[in-house]
Design a protein around this motif. Structure first.
Motif, PDB file in Angstrom:
ATOM      1  N   ALA A 189       0.844  -1.192   0.000  1.00 56.38           N
ATOM      2  CA  ALA A 189       0.000   0.000   0.000  1.00 56.38           C
ATOM      3  C   ALA A 189       0.883   1.249   0.000  1.00 56.38           C
ATOM      4  O   ALA A 189       1.909   1.300   0.692  1.00 56.38           O
ATOM      5  N   VAL A 190       0.488   2.285  -0.770  1.00 54.80           N
ATOM      6  CA  VAL A 190       1.278   3.495  -0.936  1.00 54.80           C
ATOM      7  C   VAL A 190       0.558   4.664  -0.262  1.00 54.80           C
ATOM      8  O   VAL A 190      -0.618   4.929  -0.553  1.00 54.80           O
ATOM      9  N   TYR A 191       1.275   5.352   0.644  1.00 58.63           N
ATOM     10  CA  TYR A 191       0.726   6.506   1.359  1.00 58.63           C
ATOM     11  C   TYR A 191       1.680   7.688   1.202  1.00 58.63           C
ATOM     12  O   TYR A 191       2.904   7.514   1.053  1.00 58.63           O
ATOM     13  N   ILE A 192       1.119   8.895   1.263  1.00 53.92           N
ATOM     14  CA  ILE A 192       1.892  10.132   1.253  1.00 53.92           C
ATOM     15  C   ILE A 192       1.794  10.747   2.645  1.00 53.92           C
ATOM     16  O   ILE A 192       0.693  10.992   3.155  1.00 53.92           O
ATOM     17  N   LEU A 193       2.974  10.993   3.272  1.00 56.43           N
ATOM     18  CA  LEU A 193       3.034  11.566   4.607  1.00 56.43           C
ATOM     19  C   LEU A 193       3.363  13.055   4.507  1.00 56.43           C
ATOM     20  O   LEU A 193       4.273  13.454   3.772  1.00 56.43           O
ATOM     21  N   PHE A 194       2.639  13.878   5.264  1.00 50.87           N
ATOM     22  CA  PHE A 194       2.871  15.323   5.280  1.00 50.87           C
ATOM     23  C   PHE A 194       2.191  15.901   6.512  1.00 50.87           C
ATOM     24  O   PHE A 194       1.504  15.193   7.268  1.00 50.87           O
ATOM     25  N   GLY A 195       2.376  17.220   6.731  1.00 54.54           N
ATOM     26  CA  GLY A 195       1.721  17.883   7.851  1.00 54.54           C
ATOM     27  C   GLY A 195       2.450  19.151   8.251  1.00 54.54           C
ATOM     28  O   GLY A 195       3.536  19.474   7.727  1.00 54.54           O
ATOM     29  N   PHE A 196       1.869  19.882   9.207  1.00 58.70           N
ATOM     30  CA  PHE A 196       2.474  21.072   9.815  1.00 58.70           C
ATOM     31  C   PHE A 196       2.636  20.808  11.306  1.00 58.70           C
ATOM     32  O   PHE A 196       1.680  20.882  12.069  1.00 58.70           O
ATOM     33  N   ASN A 230     -10.711  12.301 -11.436  1.00 54.28           N
ATOM     34  CA  ASN A 230     -12.165  12.484 -11.374  1.00 54.28           C
ATOM     35  C   ASN A 230     -12.912  11.223 -11.829  1.00 54.28           C
ATOM     36  O   ASN A 230     -13.839  11.263 -12.653  1.00 54.28           O
ATOM     37  N   ARG A 231     -12.487  10.113 -11.253  1.00 55.39           N
ATOM     38  CA  ARG A 231     -13.148   8.848 -11.550  1.00 55.39           C
ATOM     39  C   ARG A 231     -13.080   7.964 -10.321  1.00 55.39           C
ATOM     40  O   ARG A 231     -12.341   8.244  -9.361  1.00 55.39           O
ATOM     41  N   ASP A 232     -13.853   6.881 -10.350  1.00 52.63           N
ATOM     42  CA  ASP A 232     -13.968   6.017  -9.181  1.00 52.63           C
ATOM     43  C   ASP A 232     -12.947   4.890  -9.159  1.00 52.63           C
ATOM     44  O   ASP A 232     -12.720   4.289  -8.102  1.00 52.63           O
ATOM     45  N   SER A 233     -12.359   4.568 -10.285  1.00 57.28           N
ATOM     46  CA  SER A 233     -11.444   3.434 -10.354  1.00 57.28           C
ATOM     47  C   SER A 233     -10.001   3.914 -10.275  1.00 57.28           C
ATOM     48  O   SER A 233      -9.689   5.078 -10.550  1.00 57.28           O
ATOM     49  N   SER A 234      -9.122   3.013  -9.937  1.00 54.56           N
ATOM     50  CA  SER A 234      -7.688   3.290  -9.846  1.00 54.56           C
ATOM     51  C   SER A 234      -6.933   2.058 -10.309  1.00 54.56           C
ATOM     52  O   SER A 234      -7.493   0.956 -10.365  1.00 54.56           O
ATOM     53  N   PRO A 235      -5.667   2.191 -10.666  1.00 56.63           N
ATOM     54  CA  PRO A 235      -4.874   1.025 -11.089  1.00 56.63           C
ATOM     55  C   PRO A 235      -4.836  -0.035  -9.985  1.00 56.63           C
ATOM     56  O   PRO A 235      -4.941   0.284  -8.789  1.00 56.63           O
ATOM     57  N   PRO A 236      -4.704  -1.297 -10.371  1.00 54.68           N
ATOM     58  CA  PRO A 236      -4.669  -2.378  -9.355  1.00 54.68           C
ATOM     59  C   PRO A 236      -3.579  -2.175  -8.304  1.00 54.68           C
ATOM     60  O   PRO A 236      -3.764  -2.545  -7.142  1.00 54.68           O
ATOM     61  N   SER A 237      -2.443  -1.587  -8.691  1.00 54.96           N
ATOM     62  CA  SER A 237      -1.351  -1.404  -7.725  1.00 54.96           C
ATOM     63  C   SER A 237      -1.712  -0.419  -6.620  1.00 54.96           C
ATOM     64  O   SER A 237      -1.088  -0.430  -5.551  1.00 54.96           O
TER      65      SER A 237
END
Length: 622
Positions: A326-333, A350-357
């Motif tokens: 699973a891929v996450y982006i970490l950020f914050g203040f 602007n769509r409901d589907s995403s690549p399988p990865s």
């Protein structure tokens, strides 16, 4: 007896009834036959009554054998009646001489060809460049301002040695006419001798330089991504310095780039890894992510906005990939939040589907979503100053090392629970990972402000969070960079800057230096000799950035620094880039004894140990 003697002593040419008719061909061999028979008679003591002296009867075919032996061959007789060499012998000698001549000729020809090949290899085929002690310093002129000091190492010319890339703001004389922002220069220096390989103009000051291969495969070209302080994001060919693409600043019309670009997996399935940038508006809550194609530099969809409120430094963005993928982006203040890359991609497209990865989820992370099922995941929220990814031992996952105003925290990447916590005050610089203990777990070198003009160096055990080494040193240089290099025996040497320790008192809390505060020394700490620091180099300038690279061919490490020289009124500070071979510096460095050790370490013993050190690439990623 008379018959035997008659046979034995027959004259050449006489007729004998026992030997048959007269044969003129026997004449040439008569002398040798007579001599042989006389010698045989003398040796055997004569013949009596047809018997030998021992009373043995003669063999019945002895006469025939004698007669046969007396017959010469035609080839053995000359016209003059004297023996000569056979014709076959002459032919054999001639053939043997010819074979010997051919064999000698072949040997000399082979030797000559081998010598020619050796000379061709020596003069035509270039030998791999040897770094030798490879200590050079390059003055790049006056720096016209700028608060950032990007520095990157990458092999751009294929010689096996990493070259040096940096960017600096040029003096006002080199600024674009009428430009509101001073122009900057992107320069690539040869890792061998510091000569300029190429340079390119930049429209603004660079925040970060990252060189990598965006396309998988051994034939992929190295690309250098340059992030500016305002709206610039460009990709350069590392070999030629030519711009491949530049992001259109109109896509960032409502904000500026807040952090360096982050590399993602391939999202648009064009075979090249893609990117994401974080832009911030004039108001803090206005944050947006923009996905960018790594091939063309065009946006992959529209910007995705998030309203984030926090107090403190901007954290990230950084990409984190869990054990499940699973891929996450970490950020914050001042805190750390995470958003799934899947959510950013779906909104951008602007769509409901995403690549399988991108459809993979991490259950332990998903549990931390807000009650209203917000896309943001709370990771840590307690005065965060810095965030690092640390490779977990025996795992393809990374842990999160978080520097806070209260100390240091190591979170397990799998479930985001604390591994250990260390309470410290004054920790402002990024911890330096390396192997200090023997448990093959990454440890950390910390630099803590400890009074005016003083700092405390500290090594923290990565497994328990306990302090295993510490020392106070004078240092007036603010936020001096520290680095480490891994040796072949899975240990690390740590490098940091401090003022001279020649007059240091091991039992004193305050270290008095005999030198001016403007002179700073580069010290090396090895885990095998914790009571000794090696003084490798010194400078009167301010070190703003440093990197360590590895020369795989010679198992050496080199230390590159970016230094701003002392400035005076009306004259801007000079920018200097230097390179130092660590193996050479280890043998030339001066030993600074921190405290007495038992048994006492001699200079000879230390030099023998240091001469065997070999450096390798770090097996971990930060």
């Amino acid at each position: 007896m008379a018959t035997v003697l008659s046979r034995a002593l027959k004259l050449p040419g006489k007729k004998s009834p026992d030997l048959g008719e007269y044969d003129p061909l026997t004449q040439a061999d008569s002398d040798e036959s007579e001599d042989d028979l006389v010698l045989n008679l003398q040796k055997n003591g004569g013949v009596k009554n047809g018997k030998s002296p021992l009373g043995e009867a003669p063999e019945p075919d002895s006469d025939a054998e004698v007669a046969e032996a007396a017959k010469p061959h035609l080839s053995e007789v000359t016209t003059e009646g004297y023996p000569s060499e056979p014709l076959g012998g002459l032919e054999q000698k001639a053939a043997s001489s010819l074979v010997s001549y051919v064999r000698t000729s072949v040997f000399l020809l082979t030797l000559g060809i081998s010598m020619i090949l050796v000379l061709l290899c020596a003069f035509l085929i270039p030998c791999p460049p040897r770094d030798l002690h490879s200590t050079w310093s390059r003055h790049l002129g006056s720096q016209g301002g700028g608060d950032l000091s990007p520095l990157e190492l990458a092999d751009v010319n294929g010689d096996g040695l990493r070259d040096v890339l940096l960017s600096f703001v040029m003096s006002r004389n080199g600024s674009a006419v009428g430009g509101s922002r001073p122009a900057a220069n992107l320069v690539c220096l040869s890792g061998m001798n510091g000569s300029t390989l190429w340079s390119s103009l930049l429209p603004e000051e660079a925040r970060d330089i990252t060189c990598l291969e965006l396309m998988p495969g051994s034939l992929a070209e190295t690309v250098c991504l340059v992030t500016g302080t305002h709206k610039m994001l460009s990709a350069f060919n590392a070999t030629s310095g030519k711009a491949i693409w530049t992001l259109n600043p109109n896509y960032l019309s409502n904000g500026t780039l807040a952090a360096p670009v982050v590399v993602l997996p391939d999202l648009d399935e064009d075979g090249v890894r893609d990117l994401v940038v974080l832009a911030i508006g004039e108001l803090q809550p206005d944050l947006c992510f923009l996905l960018v194609s790594g091939r063309t530099g065009s946006p992959v969809g529209r910007p995705v906005k998030y309203n984030v409120v926090g107090v403190g430094n901007l954290i990230g963005p950084q990409v984190y990939i869990t054990t499940n993928g699973a891929v996450y982006i970490l950020f914050g203040f001042g805190n750390i939040q995470a958003v799934a890359l899947r959510d950013i991609f779906v909104q951008a497209q602007n769509r409901d589907s995403s690549p399988p990865s991108l459809q993979i989820e991490e259950p332990e992370w998903e549990k931390r979503r807000s009650i209203n099922l917000s896309e943001l995941i709370d990771v840590y929220s307690d005065g965060v100053e810095l965030l690092q990814m640390v490779k977990a031992p025996d795992s393809n996952c990374s842990n999160l090392l978080i520097t806070t105003r209260q100390g240091l925290v190591l979170l397990r990447g799998q479930n985001l629970t604390p591994y250990w916590t260390l309470r410290l005050q004054g920790l402002r610089s990024q911890p330096t990972p390396g192997y200090f203990t023997d448990d093959q777990t990454l440890d950390f070198l910390l630099q803590i402000q400890d009074g005016v003009g003083m700092k405390k160096m500290m090594v923290v055990d990565g497994d328990s969070g306990s302090v295993v080494w510490s020392y106070r040193a004078p240092c007036h240089m603010k936020e001096t960079p520290a680095t480490s290099a891994v040796t072949s025996d899975r240990k690390s040497v740590f490098l940091f800057w401090a003022e001279g320790l020649s007059a240091a008192s091991p039992n004193s809390d305050i270290i008095l230096g005999t030198e001016l505060p403007s002179l700073h020394h580069l010290y090396l700490l090895h885990p095998a000799f914790p009571s000794i620091l090696l003084d490798l180099a010194n400078t009167t300038g301010t070190v703003t950035a440093s990197e360590v690279g590895i020369n795989d061919l010679w198992k050496d490490a080199f230390y590159v620094t970016r230094t701003i020289g002392p400035s005076s009124e009306g004259h801007p500070a000079a920018l200097v880039v230097s390179k130092l071979s660590l193996r050479w510096a280890l043998m030339e460095g001066q030993m600074a004894q921190l405290q007495e050790s038992t048994p006492k370490i001699g200079r000879g013993e230390l030099r023998r140990f240091l001469s065997r050190i070999k450096f390798v690439e770090a097996p971990y990623e930060i």
